[in-house]
Write a protein that holds these residues in place. Structure first.
Motif, PDB file in Angstrom:
ATOM      1  N   TYR A 116       0.411 -10.236  32.806  1.00  0.00           N
ATOM      2  CA  TYR A 116       0.822 -11.465  33.454  1.00  0.00           C
ATOM      3  C   TYR A 116      -0.240 -11.810  34.491  1.00  0.00           C
ATOM      4  CZ  TYR A 116       3.393 -14.891  36.164  1.00  0.00           C
ATOM      5  OH  TYR A 116       3.762 -16.038  36.812  1.00  0.00           O
ATOM      6  N   TYR A 117      -0.755 -13.018  34.415  1.00  0.00           N
ATOM      7  CA  TYR A 117      -1.726 -13.473  35.402  1.00  0.00           C
ATOM      8  C   TYR A 117      -1.229 -14.774  35.994  1.00  0.00           C
ATOM      9  CZ  TYR A 117      -5.803 -15.419  37.654  1.00  0.00           C
ATOM     10  OH  TYR A 117      -6.652 -15.965  38.584  1.00  0.00           O
ATOM     11  N   GLU A 118      -1.272 -14.843  37.306  1.00  0.00           N
ATOM     12  CA  GLU A 118      -0.959 -16.075  38.014  1.00  0.00           C
ATOM     13  C   GLU A 118      -2.006 -16.234  39.097  1.00  0.00           C
ATOM     14  OE1 GLU A 118       2.727 -18.235  40.385  1.00  0.00           O
ATOM     15  OE2 GLU A 118       2.980 -16.218  39.596  1.00  0.00           O
ATOM     16  N   GLY A 119      -2.719 -17.347  39.059  1.00  0.00           N
ATOM     17  CA  GLY A 119      -3.735 -17.561  40.075  1.00  0.00           C
ATOM     18  C   GLY A 119      -4.696 -18.675  39.712  1.00  0.00           C
ATOM     19  N   PRO A 120      -5.732 -18.821  40.528  1.00  0.00           N
ATOM     20  CA  PRO A 120      -6.669 -19.927  40.331  1.00  0.00           C
ATOM     21  C   PRO A 120      -7.652 -19.675  39.187  1.00  0.00           C
ATOM     22  CG  PRO A 120      -7.354 -18.596  42.185  1.00  0.00           C
ATOM     23  CD  PRO A 120      -6.038 -18.042  41.726  1.00  0.00           C
ATOM     24  N   VAL A 121      -8.063 -20.772  38.581  1.00  0.00           N
ATOM     25  CA  VAL A 121      -9.097 -20.761  37.550  1.00  0.00           C
ATOM     26  C   VAL A 121     -10.094 -21.843  37.913  1.00  0.00           C
ATOM     27  CG1 VAL A 121      -9.581 -21.293  35.135  1.00  0.00           C
ATOM     28  CG2 VAL A 121      -7.616 -19.892  35.719  1.00  0.00           C
ATOM     29  N   ILE A 122     -11.359 -21.532  37.750  1.00  0.00           N
ATOM     30  CA  ILE A 122     -12.416 -22.508  37.995  1.00  0.00           C
ATOM     31  C   ILE A 122     -13.079 -22.809  36.657  1.00  0.00           C
ATOM     32  CG2 ILE A 122     -14.606 -22.959  39.183  1.00  0.00           C
ATOM     33  CD1 ILE A 122     -13.638 -20.918  41.314  1.00  0.00           C
ATOM     34  N   LEU A 123     -13.100 -24.073  36.266  1.00  0.00           N
ATOM     35  CA  LEU A 123     -13.673 -24.450  34.976  1.00  0.00           C
ATOM     36  C   LEU A 123     -15.181 -24.263  34.915  1.00  0.00           C
ATOM     37  CD1 LEU A 123     -11.858 -27.677  33.755  1.00  0.00           C
ATOM     38  CD2 LEU A 123     -11.731 -25.378  32.823  1.00  0.00           C
ATOM     39  N   GLY A 124     -15.872 -24.565  35.986  1.00  0.00           N
ATOM     40  CA  GLY A 124     -17.325 -24.456  35.980  1.00  0.00           C
ATOM     41  C   GLY A 124     -18.015 -25.628  35.309  1.00  0.00           C
ATOM     42  N   ILE A 125     -17.292 -26.725  35.102  1.00  0.00           N
ATOM     43  CA  ILE A 125     -17.890 -27.945  34.565  1.00  0.00           C
ATOM     44  C   ILE A 125     -17.568 -29.084  35.522  1.00  0.00           C
ATOM     45  CG2 ILE A 125     -17.814 -27.209  32.152  1.00  0.00           C
ATOM     46  CD1 ILE A 125     -15.323 -28.934  31.785  1.00  0.00           C
ATOM     47  N   LYS A 126     -18.416 -30.111  35.499  1.00  0.00           N
ATOM     48  CA  LYS A 126     -18.240 -31.212  36.441  1.00  0.00           C
ATOM     49  C   LYS A 126     -17.110 -32.147  36.040  1.00  0.00           C
ATOM     50  CE  LYS A 126     -22.910 -31.129  38.133  1.00  0.00           C
ATOM     51  NZ  LYS A 126     -24.129 -31.844  38.407  1.00  0.00           N
ATOM     52  N   GLU A 127     -16.897 -32.319  34.735  1.00  0.00           N
ATOM     53  CA  GLU A 127     -15.833 -33.192  34.276  1.00  0.00           C
ATOM     54  C   GLU A 127     -15.386 -32.772  32.887  1.00  0.00           C
ATOM     55  OE1 GLU A 127     -18.299 -36.950  32.524  1.00  0.00           O
ATOM     56  OE2 GLU A 127     -18.141 -36.782  34.694  1.00  0.00           O
ATOM     57  N   ILE A 128     -14.166 -33.094  32.568  1.00  0.00           N
ATOM     58  CA  ILE A 128     -13.644 -32.833  31.238  1.00  0.00           C
ATOM     59  C   ILE A 128     -14.093 -33.990  30.361  1.00  0.00           C
ATOM     60  CG2 ILE A 128     -11.549 -32.607  29.854  1.00  0.00           C
ATOM     61  CD1 ILE A 128     -10.190 -31.475  32.359  1.00  0.00           C
ATOM     62  N   PRO A 129     -14.775 -33.710  29.259  1.00  0.00           N
ATOM     63  CA  PRO A 129     -15.283 -34.808  28.415  1.00  0.00           C
ATOM     64  C   PRO A 129     -14.171 -35.726  27.924  1.00  0.00           C
ATOM     65  CG  PRO A 129     -16.210 -32.699  27.733  1.00  0.00           C
ATOM     66  CD  PRO A 129     -15.147 -32.402  28.745  1.00  0.00           C
ATOM     67  N   GLN A 130     -14.471 -37.014  27.891  1.00  0.00           N
ATOM     68  CA  GLN A 130     -13.517 -38.001  27.398  1.00  0.00           C
ATOM     69  C   GLN A 130     -13.422 -37.885  25.882  1.00  0.00           C
ATOM     70  OE1 GLN A 130     -14.618 -42.087  27.897  1.00  0.00           O
ATOM     71  NE2 GLN A 130     -12.523 -42.811  27.748  1.00  0.00           N
ATOM     72  N   GLY A 131     -12.231 -38.130  25.352  1.00  0.00           N
ATOM     73  CA  GLY A 131     -12.042 -38.109  23.906  1.00  0.00           C
ATOM     74  C   GLY A 131     -10.970 -37.135  23.500  1.00  0.00           C
ATOM     75  N   GLU A 132     -10.899 -36.897  22.176  1.00  0.00           N
ATOM     76  CA  GLU A 132      -9.943 -35.955  21.617  1.00  0.00           C
ATOM     77  C   GLU A 132     -10.723 -34.854  20.923  1.00  0.00           C
ATOM     78  OE1 GLU A 132      -6.812 -37.636  19.276  1.00  0.00           O
ATOM     79  OE2 GLU A 132      -6.711 -39.436  20.528  1.00  0.00           O
ATOM     80  N   TYR A 133     -10.397 -33.598  21.234  1.00  0.00           N
ATOM     81  CA  TYR A 133     -11.108 -32.474  20.653  1.00  0.00           C
ATOM     82  C   TYR A 133     -10.271 -31.205  20.762  1.00  0.00           C
ATOM     83  CZ  TYR A 133     -12.341 -32.346  25.593  1.00  0.00           C
ATOM     84  OH  TYR A 133     -12.280 -32.366  26.963  1.00  0.00           O
ATOM     85  N   THR A 134     -10.765 -30.153  20.118  1.00  0.00           N
ATOM     86  CA  THR A 134     -10.082 -28.865  20.105  1.00  0.00           C
ATOM     87  C   THR A 134     -10.986 -27.809  20.709  1.00  0.00           C
ATOM     88  OG1 THR A 134      -8.864 -29.446  18.110  1.00  0.00           O
ATOM     89  CG2 THR A 134      -9.035 -27.103  18.604  1.00  0.00           C
ATOM     90  N   ILE A 135     -10.394 -26.947  21.507  1.00  0.00           N
ATOM     91  CA  ILE A 135     -11.093 -25.776  22.028  1.00  0.00           C
ATOM     92  C   ILE A 135     -10.399 -24.564  21.426  1.00  0.00           C
ATOM     93  CG2 ILE A 135     -11.698 -24.419  24.064  1.00  0.00           C
ATOM     94  CD1 ILE A 135     -11.567 -27.133  25.616  1.00  0.00           C
ATOM     95  N   SER A 136     -11.134 -23.805  20.637  1.00  0.00           N
ATOM     96  CA  SER A 136     -10.586 -22.622  19.987  1.00  0.00           C
ATOM     97  C   SER A 136     -11.033 -21.396  20.778  1.00  0.00           C
ATOM     98  CB  SER A 136     -11.096 -22.533  18.548  1.00  0.00           C
ATOM     99  OG  SER A 136     -10.640 -21.353  17.940  1.00  0.00           O
TER     100      SER A 136
END
Length: 160
Positions: A116-136
């Motif tokens: 079980y993990y509860e806590g902060p996450v840092i994406l490390g990217i400036k923005e989430i790309p616009q559009g529709e896509y899948t991250i596997s």
């Protein structure tokens, strides 16, 4: 009466169509961003949530994740792919647990233990790309066995 109830229960259980797919879970949904996930491991689902959908583009957000391990973790490897229109456009691999360099608190956990993990996450990217896509995302252990696996479907309508 009891025998007839048992027969009915057995018939119901035999007639149920058992699906090998897990349901799609909603991580967040607001007017600009939607994120869903589905376990791609046919034997195990897991829990994942975030505090607030609008916090994701701010680069740091809080998550909660839980799973019961089907395999021990001495070494843990992550493979992440960005898939757009069915084609992989980006692949990333990283070792998350090594015997001499555990990067995560659950490195070394054994089969059957609860993570079980509860806590902060840092994406490390400036923005989430616009559009529709899948991250596997696939996590495997030192034996190549799947520890966790999920496909995240992202729909970002916000134009930065």
């Amino acid at each position: 009466m009891k025998a007839s109830n048992i027969i009915v229960l057995i018939l119901v259980l035999l007639c149920i169509n058992v699906s090998t797919e897990w349901p799609t879970h909603t991580v967040c949904k607001d007017s600009n961003l939607e994120i869903y996930y589905k376990s791609c491991d046919p034997q195990q689902d897991f829990a994942f949530s975030i505090d607030q959908c609008p916090d994701i583009p701010s680069h740091t957000f809080n998550i909660r994740a839980a799973i019961i391990l089907r395999h021990s973790i001495k070494r843990l490897y992550a493979r992440i792919k960005l898939i757009i229109n069915g084609k992989t456009v980006l692949s990333y691999s990283e070792s998350l647990c090594e015997p001499d360099d555990p990067k995560l608190i659950f490195c070394g956990k054994k089969k059957g233990e609860h993570i079980y993990y509860e806590g902060p996450v840092i994406l490390g990217i400036k923005e989430i790309p616009q559009g529709e896509y899948t991250i596997s995302a696939v996590l495997t252990n030192e034996d190549g066995l799947t520890v966790a696996c999920a496909d995240f479907n992202v729909k970002n309508y916000l134009d930065y």
